[in-house]
Design an enzyme around this catalytic site. Structure first.
Site, PDB file in Angstrom:
ATOM      1  N   ALA A  12     -42.844   7.572  -5.543  1.00  0.00           N
ATOM      2  CA  ALA A  12     -42.885   6.994  -6.884  1.00  0.00           C
ATOM      3  C   ALA A  12     -44.151   7.350  -7.649  1.00  0.00           C
ATOM      4  O   ALA A  12     -44.162   7.331  -8.881  1.00  0.00           O
ATOM      5  CB  ALA A  12     -42.762   5.469  -6.791  1.00  0.00           C
ATOM      6  N   GLY A  15     -45.849  13.612  -5.413  1.00  0.00           N
ATOM      7  CA  GLY A  15     -45.006  14.433  -4.557  1.00  0.00           C
ATOM      8  C   GLY A  15     -45.872  15.444  -3.838  1.00  0.00           C
ATOM      9  O   GLY A  15     -46.996  15.738  -4.262  1.00  0.00           O
ATOM     10  N   ARG A  16     -45.363  15.953  -2.715  1.00  0.00           N
ATOM     11  CA  ARG A  16     -46.134  16.933  -1.957  1.00  0.00           C
ATOM     12  C   ARG A  16     -45.201  17.925  -1.281  1.00  0.00           C
ATOM     13  O   ARG A  16     -44.068  17.579  -0.931  1.00  0.00           O
ATOM     14  CB  ARG A  16     -47.025  16.244  -0.927  1.00  0.00           C
ATOM     15  N   HIS A 237     -33.199   9.901   1.809  1.00  0.00           N
ATOM     16  CA  HIS A 237     -33.928   8.671   1.505  1.00  0.00           C
ATOM     17  C   HIS A 237     -35.231   8.721   2.285  1.00  0.00           C
ATOM     18  O   HIS A 237     -35.222   8.871   3.505  1.00  0.00           O
ATOM     19  CB  HIS A 237     -33.100   7.452   1.920  1.00  0.00           C
ATOM     20  N   ASP A 238     -36.351   8.589   1.608  1.00  0.00           N
ATOM     21  CA  ASP A 238     -37.645   8.790   2.263  1.00  0.00           C
ATOM     22  C   ASP A 238     -37.829   7.899   3.489  1.00  0.00           C
ATOM     23  O   ASP A 238     -38.390   8.338   4.498  1.00  0.00           O
ATOM     24  CB  ASP A 238     -38.818   8.633   1.279  1.00  0.00           C
ATOM     25  N   THR A 239     -37.322   6.671   3.434  1.00  0.00           N
ATOM     26  CA  THR A 239     -37.441   5.813   4.611  1.00  0.00           C
ATOM     27  C   THR A 239     -36.586   6.338   5.758  1.00  0.00           C
ATOM     28  O   THR A 239     -36.968   6.240   6.925  1.00  0.00           O
ATOM     29  CB  THR A 239     -37.048   4.367   4.286  1.00  0.00           C
ATOM     30  N   GLN A 305     -51.376  -0.874  -5.401  1.00  0.00           N
ATOM     31  CA  GLN A 305     -51.426   0.292  -6.295  1.00  0.00           C
ATOM     32  C   GLN A 305     -51.537  -0.146  -7.749  1.00  0.00           C
ATOM     33  O   GLN A 305     -52.310   0.425  -8.533  1.00  0.00           O
ATOM     34  CB  GLN A 305     -50.179   1.153  -6.092  1.00  0.00           C
ATOM     35  N   GLY A 403     -48.133   6.161   4.504  1.00  0.00           N
ATOM     36  CA  GLY A 403     -49.465   6.062   3.910  1.00  0.00           C
ATOM     37  C   GLY A 403     -50.185   4.778   4.247  1.00  0.00           C
ATOM     38  O   GLY A 403     -51.417   4.757   4.386  1.00  0.00           O
TER      39      GLY A 403
END
Length: 466
Positions: A12, A15-16, A237-239, A305, A403
């Site tokens: 969100a 990005g990498r 999905h990142d998770t 954040q 993270g």
């Protein structure tokens, strides 16, 4: 000669592009490119600039060519629930509206007029979140019916990027389950539910599992980027990708995928769609190999954040964590309260929540962060009890990945609050899980059990005793 694999991991806020290869039985990572991301206001809506993101995807891919490390395959993962609509000519309709937009307000009531909440959970096993795709589509049906009428296809955000790269449309299973429109038993779109809600059935593509090859780069893109490669579905999905990278040698383990959100759970072979599970607000998201990610969605580091952005942008998260550890404030807030989803000011919202509950109001970044960290740890402890109750398992430890594994103070609080050993790492779990799926497709890693063992040996893991 090394075989390189490319994970494009878009969150969100950033990005990498991460390249990986195997060396002496270990995964070696190299961040090749990083770029910012964030919601934008567009015509009164919170949206994602998918055109800009796709430019960044291509830029990062060109960096691989410039470094002389050309991947044999690549795959993209992002956050869940958000989507784009395409017309008959495959042109995008409207904006890619973000899940934090207010359009879904009251849309749960509209859905429950058609199917009640217990029945919806029994069918899908998905935790109620007001931003789930099922409610976003109801918002379109009520507020923008012309868009829905014009739409020919619906693609989740990573599926849209894969389509732009290859020209092929597929929908990846793990991300699709977060729509709350996939049957927990059938592991396919619940077409009866979709029809009942009045959404066009034709919008939904056949579901494909992580490890499926979408295609190769379109010819014009291959020329622009300087090479071609296979495009492989990770758990988009990142998770889903992060959970692939849980560095456990146990068959069942507790994990927290810690980032903007904290996803805390375990893996099940069969979904638990019981009323008791629903009352605990636990979800059964699809995972790699048709496992279920049985977890709770907790607000997570989004709160930190937001506060940092508002009042201490000059401080690093490590500095904030360290400052918070020196505070003695004991105030606690409910991290999962809807008021913290997208407030005008997170700082003021946290202070107001403390004030309204008769607790000391935090002042300054250190105290506010301490309230958030302590509130998260308490939420984690409560969730452990719920998961142990529902699964009948007693877990010896918790793996914190992503993270948030760098948040030393939060990790210590979590160990103390839960009474469990905490193992923190790897930090780049989402990209690692993405890469591991690609390597399994290529045959460089045998299976998921082997992948997790390799990951455990490849990255530093820090232990916290309760």
């Amino acid at each position: 000669m090394e075989k390189y694999y490319l994970a494009v991991d878009i969150g969100a806020s950033s990005g990498r592009h991460i390249l990986s290869h195997m060396e002496n039985g270990k995964l070696i990572l190299e961040e090749i490119y990083r770029f910012p991301n964030g919601m934008e206001e567009c015509r009164g809506e919170k949206t994602w600039n998918v055109d800009s993101l796709f430019r960044e995807i291509r830029t990062g891919m060109r960096k691989c060519k410039e470094s002389g490390k050309i991947p044999v395959s690549m795959g993209i993962d992002t956050w869940a629930v958000d989507f784009v609509l395409l017309d008959q000519d495959n042109e995008r309709i409207g904006s890619a509206v973000a899940y934090r937009d207010e359009r879904t307000k009251e849309m749960d009531r509209e859905v429950y007029k058609i199917i009640d909440e217990p029945e919806l959970y029994k069918r899908t096993g998905i935790q109620k979140q007001i931003f789930n795709t099922i409610y976003q589509l109801m918002a379109l049906k009520k507020q923008e019916p012309v868009q829905l009428q014009k739409a020919a296809k619906l693609l989740m955000i990573p599926d849209y990027f894969h389509f732009l790269l290859t020209g092929n449309m597929v929908t990846e299973y793990t991300n699709a389950t977060t729509t709350q429109l996939v049957g927990a038993q059938t592991k396919d779109w619940d077409y009866k539910l979709i029809q009942k809600l009045g959404y066009p059935v034709s919008l939904f593509q056949k579901l494909q599992m992580p490890g499926t090859q979408v295609g190769v780069l379109k010819e014009e893109l291959a020329k622009e980027i300087g090479y071609s490669c296979k495009v492989i579905l990770p758990a988009t999905h990142d998770t889903g990708s992060a959970v692939v990278a849980v560095p456990t040698r146990e068959e069942q383990a507790l994990y927290i995928s810690s980032g903007t959100w904290s996803l805390m759970g375990t893996e099940l072979q069969q979904a638990d769609c019981s009323e008791q599970s629903r009352m605990h607000n636990l979800t059964n998201e699809g995972g790699y190999g048709y496992r279920f990610r049985y977890l709770k969605n907790i607000m997570g580091l989004w709160m930190i954040q937001s506060v940092r952005k508002e009042i201490a942008p000059e401080m690093s998260f490590g500095e904030i964590c360290e400052a918070a550890s020196k505070c003695e404030i004991s105030s606690i807030v409910d991290c999962n309260a809807e008021r913290f989803l997208a407030p005008a000011s997170m700082t003021e919202e946290v202070r107001a929540a403390c004030r309204e509950s008769g607790q000391k109001e935090p002042v300054g970044i250190a105290e506010i962060a301490a309230v958030i960290y302590n509130s998260l740890a308490k939420c984690y402890a409560n969730t452990v009890k719920e998961l142990e109750e529902m699964t009948g398992q007693t877990y010896a430890c918790i793996h914190i990945i992503g993270g948030g594994a760098n948040a030393d103070y939060l990790n210590r609080l979590t160990a103390d609050a839960t009474g469990k050993k905490v193992y923190a790492g790897p930090v780049e779990a989402t990209a690692i899980g993405n890469l591991a799926v690609q390597m399994m497709v290529e045959g460089e890693i045998a299976d998921l059990k082997t992948a997790r063992s390799i990951i455990a040996d490849s990255f530093p893991i820090k232990c916290y005793e309760p």
